[in-house]
Design an enzyme around this catalytic site. Structure first.
Site, PDB file in Angstrom:
ATOM      1  N   GLU A  42      84.192  41.191 -15.279  1.00 40.79           N
ATOM      2  CA  GLU A  42      84.092  40.902 -16.705  1.00 40.79           C
ATOM      3  C   GLU A  42      82.898  39.977 -16.913  1.00 40.79           C
ATOM      4  OE1 GLU A  42      88.044  40.022 -18.669  1.00 40.79           O
ATOM      5  OE2 GLU A  42      88.605  39.838 -16.563  1.00 40.79           O
ATOM      6  N   ARG A  47      94.016  38.377  -3.187  1.00 40.29           N
ATOM      7  CA  ARG A  47      92.830  37.666  -3.643  1.00 40.29           C
ATOM      8  C   ARG A  47      92.545  36.498  -2.708  1.00 40.29           C
ATOM      9  NH1 ARG A  47      93.472  35.140  -9.339  1.00 40.29           N
ATOM     10  NH2 ARG A  47      91.565  34.102  -8.664  1.00 40.29           N
ATOM     11  N   LYS A  96      88.436  31.439 -13.908  1.00 39.98           N
ATOM     12  CA  LYS A  96      87.222  31.406 -14.738  1.00 39.98           C
ATOM     13  C   LYS A  96      87.381  30.461 -15.912  1.00 39.98           C
ATOM     14  CE  LYS A  96      84.750  35.769 -14.148  1.00 39.98           C
ATOM     15  NZ  LYS A  96      84.330  36.992 -14.848  1.00 39.98           N
TER      16      LYS A  96
END
Length: 557
Positions: A36, A262, A272
């Site tokens: 993103e 992850r 983020k």
């Protein structure tokens, strides 16, 4: 082929190998990296990049770069540019042009219309609070929306009005009609389109409705012919929805989603939103601050692509979540720099040495190895003069036998130079030593002193007449708590107040002033440093500490 990236534990490599052997994968492997563009990439993204691009390279396939740009309110061109730079810096190149989810907005709109025509989607007017109430909980089924049974014709008309901007933001959404009683809460009539009257960085003002991520990424994969859609474990519960859309739409391919754990690193935050908070609240000096776990920050700190790839290999690719010790990352950085960084000398807390028996006008150029184990790194020249600087901590007027540096009445060797004997000191009005007067043995360069008395140790130095002034930034871990991310917004309470120390007036070998930005060195006896890629200039050198010679972290105690 990036063997060093994919040679470690990697269950996805095994899956691809089995898919080829069974014939399920009859053509080429196609993966994608779909960030993103709402922030800079971090260490977790580095693992995903190495995984997706590494698998494609190992199996002779392709990896696409596709920006998931479905939320223009939070996206910026600056992030798009930074992400491309990060991928290329790591040593990878995507196949074909850069792709955007927005490239498929027209097709996705038609797919949404297809769902409506087949009775699989409807326009819902529930408010956000009402929708949460109707959705149910993890233990209780949801309730059907009162708008769920609208006719196909009414839904088509309402969806058209949404597209034409008739309704305000939040007035209604388009939802998939699946099962409000499904145990998997993601299947309870998820939103697939919402109204956002925001200009888009790629499509400008063409759209005022935007598809959700869940609706977008599976269809984008299908349109691009992705064979293995690899994502992190938090999307495992979304996989049934991914597959439902693929099964109920006229997509040209049938990609399959796979999940991996992850990358979680202690003493580190990778959200983020939280990273952006650090930037916005000026806890750090931007996304590329060398304390940040962003790829840009690590690059500016002097971490290397090879070391990050090595770290990702060491971590491996697994199905189960875990936390990796940041010491593993630091080891990978230190190991790479130890093998490849040229040696140099820098005095950070200078104390002047006056060599009283060395001619005042004399300057000689001594040679020193560029690296103790690399013949391909050229020798360097060191100017030696009557006055030199040493570290203040390398001198004591009195000391016990364990102190192996310069002491009054004792000898020490200057690295790659002569043996000195400390004879007297000069002090200021407050009693602080400001100069040490020494004599040198002119026969001791490269040999033991003429009198046969061996020096107690070896210390580094820089010529006072020829050295250059520099700024040195000593970076340490940004957080002093092992798990700063677990306390919500309180993670800021764990910021290490000593994560940055700026030293002005350091002295470096003269050649270091001309070092190229991003050139790394081992400052002998001190650590590994890099010429700052943004601010380093020959007339104002700036060096950032990448990592200490060994682990000196004390957990903030």
């Amino acid at each position: 082929m990036t063997d060093n990236v994919v040679s470690g534990n990697n269950f996805l490599r095994t899956i691809v190998t089995e898919d080829i052997a069974s014939g399920r994968l009859s053509g080429e492997l196609v993966t994608r990296f779909p960030p993103e563009p709402n922030g800079f990439l971090h260490i977790g993204h580095a693992k995903s990049i190495c995984l997706n691009f590494g698998l494609a390279e190992q199996f002779g396939g392709r990896c696409h770069l596709r920006f998931d740009d479905t939320n223009p309110a939070k996206e910026e061109q600056a992030y798009i540019d930074a992400i491309q730079e990060d991928i290329r810096w790591l040593g990878f190149e995507w196949s074909g042009p850069i792709r955007y989810a927005s490239d498929y907005f027209d097709t996705l709109f038609e797919y949404a219309v297809h769902l409506i025509r087949n009775g699989n989607a409807y326009v819902c007017d529930l408010s956000a609070d009402e929708a949460r109430e109707y959705r149910g909980t993890l233990t209780e089924p949801g309730k059907n929306s009162p708008y769920r049974e609208r006719s196909v014709e009414e839904n088509l008309a309402l969806f058209s009005d949404m597209k034409e901007g008739v309704f305000d933001e939040g007035h209604c959404v388009l939802r998939a009609k699946i099962d409000m009683a499904a145990p998997n809460i993601n299947l309870r009539d998820p939103i697939i389109y919402r109204i956002r009257k925001v200009s888009h960085h790629q499509t400008a003002d063409k759209w005022c409705i935007y598809p959700t991520y869940d609706f977008t990424h599976g269809q984008s994969d299908a349109l691009e012919g992705i064979t293995h859609s690899i994502c992190t474990l938090e999307f495992e519960d979304h996989r049934p929805l991914y597959e439902w859309f693929i099964a109920n739409l006229p997509v040209p391919a049938q990609p399959k989603q796979y999940e991996f754990a992850r990358l979680n690193v202690n003493y580190t935050v990778t959200s983020k939103r939280k990273l952006k908070m650090l930037v916005d609240e000026k806890v750090v000096d931007g996304w590329d601050d060398p304390r940040m776990p962003t790829i840009a920050g690590m690059r500016r700190r002097g971490f290397t692509p090879a070391s990050l790839k090595r770290f990702c290999e060491m971590v491996g690719v697994a199905r189960s979540e875990g936390v990796v010790d940041v010491a593993m990352l630091e080891h990978a950085i230190r190991d790479d720099l130890d093998k490849n960084a040229p040696r140099a000398m820098c005095v950070m807390e200078p104390l002047k040495i006056v060599i009283t028996n060395y001619p005042s006008e004399k300057v000689e150029w001594l040679t020193a190895p560029g690296h103790p184990n690399r013949d391909d790194l050229a020798e360097r020249s060191l100017p030696f003069s009557r006055e030199v600087f040493i570290e203040r901590d390398d001198f004591r007027e009195e000391a016990n036998k364990k102190f192996k540096r310069l002491v009054l009445g004792k000898k020490v060797r200057l690295r790659n130079a002569y043996v000195l004997l400390a004879e007297s000191v000069v002090k200021d009005a407050d009693g602080n030593v400001v100069e040490v007067h020494c004599t040198y043995d002119d026969a001791s360069h490269g040999a033991d002193p003429a009198d046969g008395v061996k020096p107690k140790g070896v210390i580094h130095w820089v010529s006072a007449s020829h050295g250059k002034r520099a700024t040195v930034r000593l970076y340490d871990r940004l957080f002093s708590h092992e798990s700063p991310d677990r306390g919500g917004e309180e993670f800021l309470d764990h910021v290490n107040p000593d994560s940055l120390r700026v030293l002005e007036g350091c002295w470096i070998e003269p050649s270091l002033a001309d070092a190229l930005p991003e050139a790394s060195f081992q400052f002998e006896r001190t650590g590994y440093f890099v010429a700052d890629r943004v601010e380093h200039r020959s007339d104002a050198p700036v060096f950032n500490r990448s990592i200490a010679l060994r682990d000196t972290w004390n957990g903030g105690q």
